[in-house]
Design a protein around this motif. Structure first.
Motif, PDB file in Angstrom:
ATOM      1  N   ASN A  71     104.723  67.160 120.781  1.00 39.21           N
ATOM      2  CA  ASN A  71     103.580  67.233 119.869  1.00 39.21           C
ATOM      3  C   ASN A  71     103.948  67.860 118.524  1.00 39.21           C
ATOM      4  O   ASN A  71     103.214  67.708 117.546  1.00 39.21           O
ATOM      5  N   ALA A  72     105.076  68.576 118.490  1.00 40.02           N
ATOM      6  CA  ALA A  72     105.494  69.233 117.245  1.00 40.02           C
ATOM      7  C   ALA A  72     106.402  68.344 116.406  1.00 40.02           C
ATOM      8  O   ALA A  72     106.697  68.670 115.253  1.00 40.02           O
ATOM      9  N   ALA A  73     106.848  67.225 116.968  1.00 35.10           N
ATOM     10  CA  ALA A  73     107.838  66.380 116.289  1.00 35.10           C
ATOM     11  C   ALA A  73     107.347  65.876 114.934  1.00 35.10           C
ATOM     12  O   ALA A  73     108.089  65.885 113.947  1.00 35.10           O
ATOM     13  N   SER A  74     106.090  65.431 114.873  1.00 30.02           N
ATOM     14  CA  SER A  74     105.576  64.902 113.603  1.00 30.02           C
ATOM     15  C   SER A  74     105.475  66.003 112.551  1.00 30.02           C
ATOM     16  O   SER A  74     105.687  65.758 111.358  1.00 30.02           O
ATOM     17  N   ALA A  75     105.168  67.231 112.983  1.00 27.89           N
ATOM     18  CA  ALA A  75     105.085  68.356 112.046  1.00 27.89           C
ATOM     19  C   ALA A  75     106.467  68.690 111.489  1.00 27.89           C
ATOM     20  O   ALA A  75     106.620  69.008 110.304  1.00 27.89           O
ATOM     21  N   VAL A  76     107.488  68.601 112.337  1.00 27.24           N
ATOM     22  CA  VAL A  76     108.863  68.848 111.898  1.00 27.24           C
ATOM     23  C   VAL A  76     109.291  67.777 110.897  1.00 27.24           C
ATOM     24  O   VAL A  76     109.884  68.070 109.855  1.00 27.24           O
ATOM     25  N   LEU A  77     108.977  66.528 111.212  1.00 27.81           N
ATOM     26  CA  LEU A  77     109.318  65.423 110.315  1.00 27.81           C
ATOM     27  C   LEU A  77     108.657  65.611 108.948  1.00 27.81           C
ATOM     28  O   LEU A  77     109.301  65.449 107.903  1.00 27.81           O
ATOM     29  N   LYS A  78     107.389  65.973 108.960  1.00 31.61           N
ATOM     30  CA  LYS A  78     106.651  66.188 107.712  1.00 31.61           C
ATOM     31  C   LYS A  78     107.278  67.315 106.898  1.00 31.61           C
ATOM     32  O   LYS A  78     107.401  67.227 105.670  1.00 31.61           O
ATOM     33  N   ALA A  79     107.697  68.383 107.585  1.00 31.56           N
ATOM     34  CA  ALA A  79     108.303  69.528 106.899  1.00 31.56           C
ATOM     35  C   ALA A  79     109.607  69.130 106.214  1.00 31.56           C
ATOM     36  O   ALA A  79     109.887  69.552 105.088  1.00 31.56           O
ATOM     37  N   ILE A  80     110.402  68.310 106.890  1.00 29.15           N
ATOM     38  CA  ILE A  80     111.676  67.856 106.312  1.00 29.15           C
ATOM     39  C   ILE A  80     111.429  66.997 105.077  1.00 29.15           C
ATOM     40  O   ILE A  80     112.051  67.187 104.031  1.00 29.15           O
ATOM     41  N   GLU A  81     110.494  66.065 105.198  1.00 28.38           N
ATOM     42  CA  GLU A  81     110.245  65.127 104.103  1.00 28.38           C
ATOM     43  C   GLU A  81     109.574  65.791 102.900  1.00 28.38           C
ATOM     44  O   GLU A  81     109.714  65.320 101.773  1.00 28.38           O
ATOM     45  N   SER A  82     108.844  66.892 103.139  1.00 31.59           N
ATOM     46  CA  SER A  82     108.167  67.579 102.032  1.00 31.59           C
ATOM     47  C   SER A  82     108.995  68.735 101.472  1.00 31.59           C
ATOM     48  O   SER A  82     108.572  69.401 100.532  1.00 31.59           O
ATOM     49  N   SER A  83     110.173  68.965 102.057  1.00 30.45           N
ATOM     50  CA  SER A  83     111.047  70.031 101.559  1.00 30.45           C
ATOM     51  C   SER A  83     111.736  69.561 100.281  1.00 30.45           C
ATOM     52  O   SER A  83     111.597  68.416  99.867  1.00 30.45           O
TER      53      SER A  83
END
Length: 202
Positions: A71-83
């Protein structure tokens, strides 16, 4: 002396911040340090990627993140792309793949400039810490000297030299120790920068 202990703590904090800033600058080879401290908003908490999954390096240029909680995978992906890393990632179930393109010569020079800027900011921070600590040394010396004068004026038996916690000689010795710590820290900053430049040029 508490002042010198305070100096050590402030310098350690500044070096830690400097290293964290450099870790966010990619080198020629993939490294887990590039992404491990990227902040992730997850259920109202701010965590880092290394707290949410395991990071693996797949030669030659791939980083894989296996997120423990799907369930945290999409949040991690978003964090990488918005970094500010300027990298793209793909999500497959709970596995995130990051393929790093090879760096052009121009891009390497840009990253080296960024690293040098971070090093200069670290040096400025260290100089500010030095000035702050030296002011505190002067303040404590002056306060002790005033206290000694007041005691002598009231007929106290202790001389000014005996009353002082920091003698004038000690004041200069402490300042010398402060400068020695600053010089040593600047050498450390230079070595860290040199290693980062080598990493970028690989």
């Amino acid at each position: 002396m508490d002042i010198l202990k305070n100096l050590e703590l402030k310098i350690a904090e500044a070096i830690k911040h400097f290293k964290e800033q450099l870790a966010g600058i990619r080198g020629g080879r993939p490294s887990s340090k590039l992404v491990e401290d990227v902040p992730v908003e997850y259920f109202g908490q701010k965590l880092t990627i290394k707290q949410l999954g395991s990071i693996s390096i797949i030669p030659p240029r791939e980083i894989q993140i296996s997120v423990w909680d799907r369930n945290a995978a999409s949040a991690v992906l978003k964090a990488i792309e918005s970094s500010n890393l300027n990298i793209s990632a793909n999500l497959e179930s709970s596995l995130i793949r990051i393929n790093l393109p090879s760096l052009s010569g121009e891009r390497r020079q840009e990253l080296i400039k960024v690293a040098k800027k971070e090093a200069e900011e670290a040096r400025i921070k260290i100089r500010g810490i030095r000035d702050e600590i030296n002011k505190e040394i002067n303040r404590q010396f002056s306060a002790c000297a005033r206290g000694a004068s007041a005691s002598a004026g009231k007929g106290g038996s202790a001389s000014a030299g005996e009353e002082k916690k920091i003698s004038e000689d000690d004041k200069f010795k402490f300042k010398e120790k402060v400068q020695e710590s600053v010089d040593k820290t600047n050498e450390e900053i230079e070595k860290i920068l040199e290693n980062k430049i080598k990493e970028i040029e690989e």
